[in-house]
Structures are given as C-alpha cells and as structure tokens.
Design a protein around this motif. Structure first.
Motif, PDB file in Angstrom:
ATOM      1  N   THR A 232      89.292  80.753  13.375  1.00 25.06           N
ATOM      2  CA  THR A 232      87.889  80.960  13.019  1.00 25.06           C
ATOM      3  C   THR A 232      87.743  82.280  12.252  1.00 25.06           C
ATOM      4  OG1 THR A 232      87.283  82.184  15.018  1.00 25.06           O
ATOM      5  CG2 THR A 232      87.102  79.775  15.115  1.00 25.06           C
ATOM      6  N   ALA A 233      86.677  82.374  11.492  1.00 26.11           N
ATOM      7  CA  ALA A 233      86.246  83.636  10.901  1.00 26.11           C
ATOM      8  C   ALA A 233      84.767  83.798  11.223  1.00 26.11           C
ATOM      9  CB  ALA A 233      86.485  83.650   9.395  1.00 26.11           C
ATOM     10  N   THR A 234      84.228  84.979  10.984  1.00 28.12           N
ATOM     11  CA  THR A 234      82.826  85.243  11.312  1.00 28.12           C
ATOM     12  C   THR A 234      82.102  85.773  10.093  1.00 28.12           C
ATOM     13  OG1 THR A 234      83.548  85.867  13.539  1.00 28.12           O
ATOM     14  CG2 THR A 234      81.280  86.377  12.939  1.00 28.12           C
ATOM     15  N   LEU A 235      80.993  85.128   9.754  1.00 28.78           N
ATOM     16  CA  LEU A 235      80.141  85.590   8.659  1.00 28.78           C
ATOM     17  C   LEU A 235      78.961  86.341   9.248  1.00 28.78           C
ATOM     18  CD1 LEU A 235      79.674  85.510   5.562  1.00 28.78           C
ATOM     19  CD2 LEU A 235      78.263  83.482   5.936  1.00 28.78           C
ATOM     20  N   ILE A 236      78.782  87.581   8.814  1.00 34.04           N
ATOM     21  CA  ILE A 236      77.674  88.422   9.276  1.00 34.04           C
ATOM     22  C   ILE A 236      76.717  88.599   8.101  1.00 34.04           C
ATOM     23  CG2 ILE A 236      77.042  90.662  10.281  1.00 34.04           C
ATOM     24  CD1 ILE A 236      80.674  89.824  10.297  1.00 34.04           C
ATOM     25  N   ARG A 237      75.413  88.587   8.382  1.00 30.21           N
ATOM     26  CA  ARG A 237      74.464  88.814   7.297  1.00 30.21           C
ATOM     27  C   ARG A 237      73.316  89.704   7.760  1.00 30.21           C
ATOM     28  NH1 ARG A 237      70.886  83.171   6.437  1.00 30.21           N
ATOM     29  NH2 ARG A 237      69.686  83.381   8.370  1.00 30.21           N
ATOM     30  N   LYS A 238      72.734  90.391   6.770  1.00 37.08           N
ATOM     31  CA  LYS A 238      71.484  91.134   6.971  1.00 37.08           C
ATOM     32  C   LYS A 238      70.670  90.958   5.696  1.00 37.08           C
ATOM     33  CE  LYS A 238      69.444  95.447   8.565  1.00 37.08           C
ATOM     34  NZ  LYS A 238      68.388  95.574   7.519  1.00 37.08           N
ATOM     35  N   LYS A 239      69.539  90.322   5.830  1.00 37.53           N
ATOM     36  CA  LYS A 239      68.737  89.980   4.659  1.00 37.53           C
ATOM     37  C   LYS A 239      67.842  91.142   4.249  1.00 37.53           C
ATOM     38  CE  LYS A 239      67.745  85.692   4.002  1.00 37.53           C
ATOM     39  NZ  LYS A 239      67.116  84.354   4.008  1.00 37.53           N
ATOM     40  N   ALA A 240      67.613  91.241   2.943  1.00 38.96           N
ATOM     41  CA  ALA A 240      66.698  92.245   2.415  1.00 38.96           C
ATOM     42  C   ALA A 240      65.263  91.906   2.810  1.00 38.96           C
ATOM     43  CB  ALA A 240      66.824  92.307   0.898  1.00 38.96           C
TER      44      ALA A 240
ATOM     45  N   TYR B  68      81.193  91.417   1.515  1.00 35.36           N
ATOM     46  CA  TYR B  68      82.097  92.528   1.800  1.00 35.36           C
ATOM     47  C   TYR B  68      83.258  92.063   2.689  1.00 35.36           C
ATOM     48  CZ  TYR B  68      83.862  96.708   4.160  1.00 35.36           C
ATOM     49  OH  TYR B  68      84.683  97.673   4.688  1.00 35.36           O
ATOM     50  N   ILE B  69      84.477  92.496   2.318  1.00 38.49           N
ATOM     51  CA  ILE B  69      85.690  92.180   3.073  1.00 38.49           C
ATOM     52  C   ILE B  69      86.314  93.489   3.565  1.00 38.49           C
ATOM     53  CG2 ILE B  69      87.879  90.942   3.074  1.00 38.49           C
ATOM     54  CD1 ILE B  69      85.481  89.174   2.321  1.00 38.49           C
TER      55      ILE B  69
ATOM     56  N   PHE C 121      69.572  93.494  -2.462  1.00 37.70           N
ATOM     57  CA  PHE C 121      70.652  92.556  -2.192  1.00 37.70           C
ATOM     58  C   PHE C 121      70.584  92.072  -0.741  1.00 37.70           C
ATOM     59  CE2 PHE C 121      72.258  94.929  -5.741  1.00 37.70           C
ATOM     60  CZ  PHE C 121      73.192  94.137  -6.384  1.00 37.70           C
ATOM     61  N   ASP C 122      70.764  90.782  -0.520  1.00 40.02           N
ATOM     62  CA  ASP C 122      71.097  90.308   0.818  1.00 40.02           C
ATOM     63  C   ASP C 122      72.555  90.668   1.076  1.00 40.02           C
ATOM     64  OD1 ASP C 122      68.606  89.244   1.406  1.00 40.02           O
ATOM     65  OD2 ASP C 122      69.121  87.226   0.704  1.00 40.02           O
ATOM     66  N   PHE C 123      72.822  91.139   2.279  1.00 36.39           N
ATOM     67  CA  PHE C 123      74.167  91.622   2.593  1.00 36.39           C
ATOM     68  C   PHE C 123      74.901  90.627   3.481  1.00 36.39           C
ATOM     69  CE2 PHE C 123      77.324  93.759   5.153  1.00 36.39           C
ATOM     70  CZ  PHE C 123      77.997  94.517   4.215  1.00 36.39           C
ATOM     71  N   TYR C 124      76.129  90.315   3.099  1.00 35.07           N
ATOM     72  CA  TYR C 124      77.013  89.470   3.900  1.00 35.07           C
ATOM     73  C   TYR C 124      78.362  90.174   4.051  1.00 35.07           C
ATOM     74  CZ  TYR C 124      73.865  85.522   2.834  1.00 35.07           C
ATOM     75  OH  TYR C 124      72.787  84.688   2.706  1.00 35.07           O
ATOM     76  N   ALA C 125      78.991  89.982   5.199  1.00 39.27           N
ATOM     77  CA  ALA C 125      80.345  90.484   5.422  1.00 39.27           C
ATOM     78  C   ALA C 125      81.131  89.452   6.218  1.00 39.27           C
ATOM     79  CB  ALA C 125      80.305  91.814   6.183  1.00 39.27           C
ATOM     80  N   LEU C 126      82.424  89.466   6.032  1.00 35.58           N
ATOM     81  CA  LEU C 126      83.309  88.621   6.826  1.00 35.58           C
ATOM     82  C   LEU C 126      84.134  89.470   7.771  1.00 35.58           C
ATOM     83  CD1 LEU C 126      84.742  86.114   4.176  1.00 35.58           C
ATOM     84  CD2 LEU C 126      83.586  85.463   6.303  1.00 35.58           C
ATOM     85  N   ASP C 127      84.226  89.039   9.022  1.00 31.26           N
ATOM     86  CA  ASP C 127      85.346  89.450   9.863  1.00 31.26           C
ATOM     87  C   ASP C 127      86.387  88.353   9.691  1.00 31.26           C
ATOM     88  OD1 ASP C 127      84.040  91.692  10.752  1.00 31.26           O
ATOM     89  OD2 ASP C 127      84.235  91.224  12.884  1.00 31.26           O
ATOM     90  N   LEU C 128      87.460  88.667   9.007  1.00 26.64           N
ATOM     91  CA  LEU C 128      88.482  87.679   8.692  1.00 26.64           C
ATOM     92  C   LEU C 128      89.131  87.115   9.954  1.00 26.64           C
ATOM     93  CD1 LEU C 128      90.196  89.643   5.797  1.00 26.64           C
ATOM     94  CD2 LEU C 128      88.611  87.724   5.540  1.00 26.64           C
TER      95      LEU C 128
END
Length: 326
Positions: free
Chosen positions: A39-47, A57-58, A79-86
């Motif tokens: 599994t991986a995890t997608l994190i987001r924080k919207k503007a 972001y990786i 920008f809406d912000f997204y990051a992955l925990d690989l």
C-alpha cells in the motif's frame, strides 16, 4: 471504500490524517510484491479557494511527509497540496514489510501514477511534481520517462540524490560491485555512513524546531540494504548520462556540504547528507529548461532550514512558478 473513475483508477474516500485539521489521507492498494501486500498513502490539504493547480510531493529516504509549513505555503499560493508516503515508508508501512525496502526506483511509479490520476479526477489540470533527496531523483526520472503527461507542468526538486556522497575511489570501484551483489543478495546490509547529526539537527527533542515521528524518521540508520544501494546506483546512471525534460525544472540545494563528527553549527547551516557539488554537476547535464538555485545556509531538506533560509526558498520557488506560468 473507493469510487471508480474514468481512467480505471479509483477516487479514494479520505479520512482525517495524523497531522490534524485540514489534512486528509487515503490508502492506495497495489499488487503484491516480493514481500506481499503493498500500500501507499496519499495525503492532501486543499487550498481555501477552489483551484485547478496542485503539487504532488515525494519524500526522501528514511522519511515521510510531515512538512506542514510547506503544504500551507502552497495552499496560500493557490495550490491544492498532495503528498505520498511511498510503499514501506511512514503511514504506509505494513507489519510484514521491511522499512524502505526497494529493488528498483521504478517500483514507485505505480503510486505516483495513481496519485496523478486521482489529482486529475479531483479537478486539477496543472501539477507541480516535487521531490526531496531520493524523492528528487525519483521525480526527475518520472518526469523524464513521462514527457507528455497531461498534468505535469513543472518539476521542483529539493536537494535531489543525483550521486552518492562518498570517496571517489570507493564510488568508482565499490558501487558497481555492491550493485551486482545487491541483485543476488538484496537484503545484505552494509554501513550507511549517514551523518548522525542530521535528524538531531531537525527534531525538537534534540537541537531542532520540528516535531515528527521518530519511528518513521529515526535519529540514526547505521545499516542500509544492498537492494537500496543498487536501486539508487542504477537510477543515477540515467541522470549521469543526461536525461531530457519537457517541463521547466527548478533544482535547489544548499551552498555547502559539511560532515561534522560532533555537534557543530554546520549541522544547521549545511547539507550533511549529499555533496552539493554533485547536485550542481548533474543538474547541469539535464537537457531542457533547468534553473539552479543555491540556498545560503540551507539544510539537506531546505524547507526545514532556519526560518529566514526557508523564507528565501519559498520566495524563489513561487517567483519561479509565476515566471513559468504556474
């Protein structure tokens, strides 16, 4: 639960993230690998306002996403912000997995592609792909390998891992042999030789100003698997030959590298992990619209540097993005 979207991916249902108010996370599932379930995890924080722009972001090696100030800076700039925990990092580690265990950097393409599909399905048509350290190497190659991706409009890398910081003779003679052995014995471990003051220079419990999970980003990591060495070595060969990018790229790094053996102010004014001369050398080999930026007194993760230093990082970044029309 998840909802099917037109490109065959699924639109995830988010839940509250460990970072608190405004941060959400969703689990992404992938086919089993050599250790089993992945599994991986997608994190987001919207503007605050609806936007068609996003950043993905990786993170780097021995790392995960916790840099909330960076996310909020992007939100404030529309920008809406997204990051992955690989896979096998941070939020994504599963009980049967070894932390950070990878055999090819291309393994991460699956979660980057899935994240981009989700970002598109959530109403975005312009993405800044971003990565720190190993994530900078990974995202550079991803952008090079997907030159016509409809979403990726620019690349920003923060101290990308374009070369090993080690004795030149050992690097020339030792790394090819370690890579060959790593193909046969991927779980064999060797000394990492990572500077022991890096994480202590960051965390509030030691000398820094940041709080993060020390299980997910530990204070020391004395041994590294040959599988990781091989994965990085093979990926860096492409960078050293000179890849081509179809989107503008901003490559940032500290102005100096130091390797303090005991606690010293250098640990908070230098890159103590990578040699910044290597970053500069190999960034100049990238074909395309590449801007290099040297950050005075920057840490290895530039956005965790002292306040005035990271303010300079953000000022240069957002001026560059405006210049590039993003």
């Amino acid at each position: 639960m998840s909802i099917k979207i037109s490109n065959g991916s699924t639109l995830p249902l988010y839940q509250r993230d460990v970072l608190g108010t405004g941060y959400e996370q969703a689990t992404l599932n992938f086919p089993d690998d050599y250790e089993g379930q992945v599994t991986a995890t997608l994190i987001r924080k919207k503007a605050a306002q609806a936007t068609n722009k996003a950043v993905l972001y990786i993170h780097g090696f021995i790392d995960y996403f916790f840099q909330t100030e960076m996310a909020e800076q992007f939100n404030q700039h529309g920008f809406d912000f997204y990051a992955l925990d690989l896979r096998k990092y941070g939020r994504s580690i599963l009980p049967h997995q070894k932390y950070y265990n990878v055999r090819e950097i291309a393994e991460y393409d699956a979660e980057i592609t899935e994240a981009l599909n989700i970002i598109a399905a959530e109403g975005h048509d312009a993405v800044l792909l971003s990565g720190h350290s190993t994530g900078g190497l990974t995202t550079t190659l991803y952008a090079a390998h997907h030159p016509d991706h409809p979403l990726i409009k620019a690349l920003w890398v923060n101290s990308p891992f374009y070369d090993f910081n080690m004795n030149p003779i050992k690097k020339k003679l030792g790394l090819p042999n370690l890579s060959r052995v790593g193909k046969i014995c991927p779980d064999l471990k060797i000394p990492s030789n990572l500077n022991k003051w890096y994480t202590p220079s960051l965390h509030k419990n030691f000398h820094g100003e940041w709080y993060f999970n020390l299980d997910w980003k530990p204070p020391s990591y004395p041994l590294v698997r040959l599988s990781f060495v091989r994965a990085i070595f093979e990926a860096q060969k492409e960078i050293h030959q000179g890849v081509t990018l179809n989107v503008p790229a901003l490559v940032m790094h500290s102005h100096q590298t130091k390797n303090p053996k005991k606690w010293h102010k250098y640990a908070q004014t230098s890159d103590v992990i990578l040699d910044v001369k290597h970053i500069d050398k190999y960034a100049k080999k990238i074909k395309g619209d590449v801007t290099l930026s040297e950050i005075k007194n920057g840490l290895h993760d530039l956005v965790l540097s002292e306040k005035s230093v990271r303010e300079n990082v953000y000022q240069q970044l957002f001026e560059w993005l405006e210049l590039k029309g993003l």
